[in-house]
Design a protein around this motif. Structure first.
Motif, PDB file in Angstrom:
ATOM      1  N   VAL A 201     -26.405  19.782   0.390  1.00 25.03           N
ATOM      2  CA  VAL A 201     -25.775  20.725  -0.586  1.00 25.03           C
ATOM      3  C   VAL A 201     -26.613  21.883  -0.114  1.00 25.03           C
ATOM      4  O   VAL A 201     -27.677  22.096   0.046  1.00 25.03           O
ATOM      5  N   ALA A 202     -25.801  23.233  -0.540  1.00 21.51           N
ATOM      6  CA  ALA A 202     -26.230  24.538  -0.265  1.00 21.51           C
ATOM      7  C   ALA A 202     -25.808  25.112  -1.506  1.00 21.51           C
ATOM      8  O   ALA A 202     -24.833  25.133  -1.984  1.00 21.51           O
ATOM      9  N   ASN A 203     -26.868  25.460  -2.272  1.00 24.40           N
ATOM     10  CA  ASN A 203     -26.518  26.115  -3.486  1.00 24.40           C
ATOM     11  C   ASN A 203     -26.732  27.991  -3.441  1.00 24.40           C
ATOM     12  O   ASN A 203     -26.704  28.443  -4.630  1.00 24.40           O
ATOM     13  N   SER A 204     -26.926  28.358  -2.471  1.00 24.69           N
ATOM     14  CA  SER A 204     -27.187  30.066  -2.318  1.00 24.69           C
ATOM     15  C   SER A 204     -26.323  30.317  -0.971  1.00 24.69           C
ATOM     16  O   SER A 204     -26.307  29.432   0.014  1.00 24.69           O
ATOM     17  N   TYR A 205     -26.158  31.474  -0.888  1.00 23.34           N
ATOM     18  CA  TYR A 205     -25.429  32.082   0.497  1.00 23.34           C
ATOM     19  C   TYR A 205     -26.467  31.910   1.449  1.00 23.34           C
ATOM     20  O   TYR A 205     -26.298  31.486   2.610  1.00 23.34           O
ATOM     21  N   GLU A 206     -27.717  31.952   1.305  1.00 27.12           N
ATOM     22  CA  GLU A 206     -29.040  31.948   2.236  1.00 27.12           C
ATOM     23  C   GLU A 206     -29.054  30.517   2.615  1.00 27.12           C
ATOM     24  O   GLU A 206     -28.991  30.264   3.879  1.00 27.12           O
ATOM     25  N   GLU A 207     -28.873  29.628   1.658  1.00 24.88           N
ATOM     26  CA  GLU A 207     -28.792  28.073   2.231  1.00 24.88           C
ATOM     27  C   GLU A 207     -27.597  27.886   3.023  1.00 24.88           C
ATOM     28  O   GLU A 207     -27.702  27.033   4.055  1.00 24.88           O
ATOM     29  N   PHE A 208     -26.392  28.465   2.714  1.00 29.59           N
ATOM     30  CA  PHE A 208     -25.293  28.331   3.477  1.00 29.59           C
ATOM     31  C   PHE A 208     -25.279  28.746   4.750  1.00 29.59           C
ATOM     32  O   PHE A 208     -24.959  28.201   6.098  1.00 29.59           O
ATOM     33  N   LYS A 209     -25.871  29.945   4.919  1.00 26.96           N
ATOM     34  CA  LYS A 209     -26.200  30.597   6.404  1.00 26.96           C
ATOM     35  C   LYS A 209     -27.139  29.812   7.140  1.00 26.96           C
ATOM     36  O   LYS A 209     -26.875  29.728   8.386  1.00 26.96           O
ATOM     37  N   LYS A 210     -28.010  29.298   6.630  1.00 27.12           N
ATOM     38  CA  LYS A 210     -28.934  28.538   7.524  1.00 27.12           C
ATOM     39  C   LYS A 210     -28.373  27.421   7.764  1.00 27.12           C
ATOM     40  O   LYS A 210     -28.443  27.011   9.177  1.00 27.12           O
ATOM     41  N   ALA A 211     -27.488  26.691   7.033  1.00 24.59           N
ATOM     42  CA  ALA A 211     -26.811  25.343   7.451  1.00 24.59           C
ATOM     43  C   ALA A 211     -25.861  25.706   8.588  1.00 24.59           C
ATOM     44  O   ALA A 211     -25.450  24.970   9.545  1.00 24.59           O
TER      45      ALA A 211
ATOM     46  N   LEU B 218     -26.260  27.642  11.019  1.00 24.10           N
ATOM     47  CA  LEU B 218     -27.173  27.739  12.198  1.00 24.10           C
ATOM     48  C   LEU B 218     -27.511  26.484  12.765  1.00 24.10           C
ATOM     49  O   LEU B 218     -28.000  26.260  14.004  1.00 24.10           O
ATOM     50  N   ASN B 219     -27.404  25.370  12.088  1.00 21.12           N
ATOM     51  CA  ASN B 219     -27.877  23.928  12.514  1.00 21.12           C
ATOM     52  C   ASN B 219     -26.516  23.290  13.198  1.00 21.12           C
ATOM     53  O   ASN B 219     -25.710  22.945  12.286  1.00 21.12           O
ATOM     54  N   LYS B 220     -26.981  23.212  14.377  1.00 18.27           N
ATOM     55  CA  LYS B 220     -25.960  22.494  15.329  1.00 18.27           C
ATOM     56  C   LYS B 220     -25.490  21.113  14.794  1.00 18.27           C
ATOM     57  O   LYS B 220     -24.493  20.604  15.309  1.00 18.27           O
ATOM     58  N   ASP B 221     -26.311  20.446  14.039  1.00 17.35           N
ATOM     59  CA  ASP B 221     -26.019  19.127  13.447  1.00 17.35           C
ATOM     60  C   ASP B 221     -24.854  19.067  12.523  1.00 17.35           C
ATOM     61  O   ASP B 221     -24.375  18.015  12.103  1.00 17.35           O
ATOM     62  N   ILE B 222     -24.864  19.976  11.770  1.00 15.58           N
ATOM     63  CA  ILE B 222     -23.909  20.329  10.611  1.00 15.58           C
ATOM     64  C   ILE B 222     -22.347  20.242  11.119  1.00 15.58           C
ATOM     65  O   ILE B 222     -22.186  21.187  12.108  1.00 15.58           O
ATOM     66  N   ASP B 223     -21.546  19.248  10.854  1.00 12.20           N
ATOM     67  CA  ASP B 223     -20.306  19.205  11.667  1.00 12.20           C
ATOM     68  C   ASP B 223     -19.190  19.779  10.829  1.00 12.20           C
ATOM     69  O   ASP B 223     -18.346  20.570  11.094  1.00 12.20           O
ATOM     70  N   GLY B 224     -19.352  19.846   9.203  1.00 12.26           N
ATOM     71  CA  GLY B 224     -18.460  20.705   8.412  1.00 12.26           C
ATOM     72  C   GLY B 224     -18.842  20.891   7.019  1.00 12.26           C
ATOM     73  O   GLY B 224     -20.062  20.144   6.703  1.00 12.26           O
ATOM     74  N   CYS B 225     -18.166  21.710   6.413  1.00 15.47           N
ATOM     75  CA  CYS B 225     -18.700  22.297   5.354  1.00 15.47           C
ATOM     76  C   CYS B 225     -17.507  22.103   4.148  1.00 15.47           C
ATOM     77  O   CYS B 225     -16.309  22.036   4.118  1.00 15.47           O
TER      78      CYS B 225
ATOM     79  N   LYS C 246     -18.519  29.531  13.094  1.00 16.73           N
ATOM     80  CA  LYS C 246     -19.558  28.979  13.802  1.00 16.73           C
ATOM     81  C   LYS C 246     -19.155  27.550  14.010  1.00 16.73           C
ATOM     82  O   LYS C 246     -20.406  26.662  14.466  1.00 16.73           O
ATOM     83  N   GLY C 247     -18.030  27.326  14.287  1.00 18.61           N
ATOM     84  CA  GLY C 247     -17.706  25.876  14.756  1.00 18.61           C
ATOM     85  C   GLY C 247     -17.608  24.811  13.733  1.00 18.61           C
ATOM     86  O   GLY C 247     -17.754  23.690  14.392  1.00 18.61           O
ATOM     87  N   LYS C 248     -17.559  25.062  12.520  1.00 18.74           N
ATOM     88  CA  LYS C 248     -17.558  23.767  11.696  1.00 18.74           C
ATOM     89  C   LYS C 248     -16.132  23.612  11.006  1.00 18.74           C
ATOM     90  O   LYS C 248     -15.583  24.323  10.832  1.00 18.74           O
TER      91      LYS C 248
END
Length: 300
Positions: A35-45, A47-54, A73-75
């Motif tokens: 879960v991302a509950n802020s824009y900062e957490e979303f931006k960090k996610a 950059l994570n190459k392991d995240i496939d989708g939002c 970012k390829g998600k």
């Protein structure tokens, strides 16, 4: 191979999507959900190459910018309706998803209800003959959320897109002409709080919808008349054929089941590399019609 997804925004719809992903995981699907509950957490996610989708469930004035960032970012992206504020933004999202070869899916939940699958089958089988007139009314008295108040485009995008999209889905046709009138009568919001839209199809079908959000009545009905009978859909969860009930569910149960099928479709589309039932491209026509309505209003 594990599918790594992140839900952005844990409000009402975000929480539903999160729990549905947990249910999908319990069925044996190899997925990880965060879960991302802020824009900062979303931006960090991103950059994570392991995240496939939002999965984006935010105030809809944020949908375009968040979805575009994720796609670039390829998600893969599931975004609640409406996917953007304008048709032109929606078109850019579709084009970017195609360029990046990623899934873009819109949260048009009515396409996943048993109700409208039954209606679609009845129409396709000719149960009411040639379709002639579709008439819908949705009257509510909504509790105002703070983020609604300053939006200049409201009810047509927030609620009307459901009505427009489901008619295009049922008929598998787009209207050749549209008339629309917007009314700005709610004291707490800047955007439209009531509208009437008429859509005319080349095969002489006329579809008309009236929505109002500050009504003393609570009505949600769609009537479909044909040359040989009629259908009535109540609360998106009950179907009547020529006055006889043929499907009866509660609104909450119908939406719960549909939201699960919707999220399962997103997961399956990523897994099996196919365009989902309500892809971004599928809903472009609805966004185009809405854009026409706002443009017509600005000219009046």
């Amino acid at each position: 191979m594990e599918l790594n997804l992140i839900v952005v925004g844990l409000g009402y719809m975000g929480s539903i999507h999160y729990h549905n992903l947990q249910r999908i995981k319990e069925r044996g699907y190899d997925i990880k959900v965060s879960v991302a509950n802020s824009y900062e957490e979303f931006k960090k996610a991103l950059l994570n190459k392991d995240i496939d989708g939002c999965i984006l469930a935010l105030p809809y004035n944020l949908h375009y910018s968040y979805a575009m960032e994720a796609l670039k970012k390829g998600k893969h992206v599931f975004v609640e309706k409406p996917i953007s504020m304008t048709y032109y933004e929606a078109k850019k999202l579709v084009e970017t998803a195609e360029q990046m070869e990623k899934i873009l899916m819109a949260g048009h939940i009515l396409r996943f209800t048993n109700t409208f699958e039954i209606v679609k089958e009845l129409l396709n089988s000719g149960k009411i003959g040639k379709i002639q007139v579709i008439n819908g009314r949705r009257m509510t008295n909504k509790n105002i959320k703070n983020w609604w108040k300053n939006l200049k485009r409201f009810l047509l995008l927030y609620e009307g897109i459901h009505s427009i999209d489901i008619i295009i889905y049922l008929l598998n046709k787009i209207p050749s002409a549209t008339q629309c009138r917007l009314f700005y009568s709610h004291p707490e919001i800047k955007g439209e709080s009531e509208f009437i839209i008429n859509m005319y199809f080349k095969n002489q079908i006329v579809a008309s919808f009236h929505h109002r959000m500050n009504s003393t009545y609570n009505v949600n009905e769609i009537y479909i008349s044909g040359s040989n009978g009629e259908l009535m859909i109540a609360d998106f969860s009950k179907v009547f054929l020529n006055g006889e009930p043929i499907y009866n569910n509660s609104f909450n149960k119908e939406m719960k089941e549909a939201s699960f099928k919707e999220m399962l479709e997103f997961v399956s589309a990523i897994r099996n590399n196919y365009q989902p039932k309500s892809s971004g491209k599928d809903v472009l026509e609805s966004m185009k019609i809405i854009e026409v309505c706002y443009n017509l209003q600005s000219l009046s």
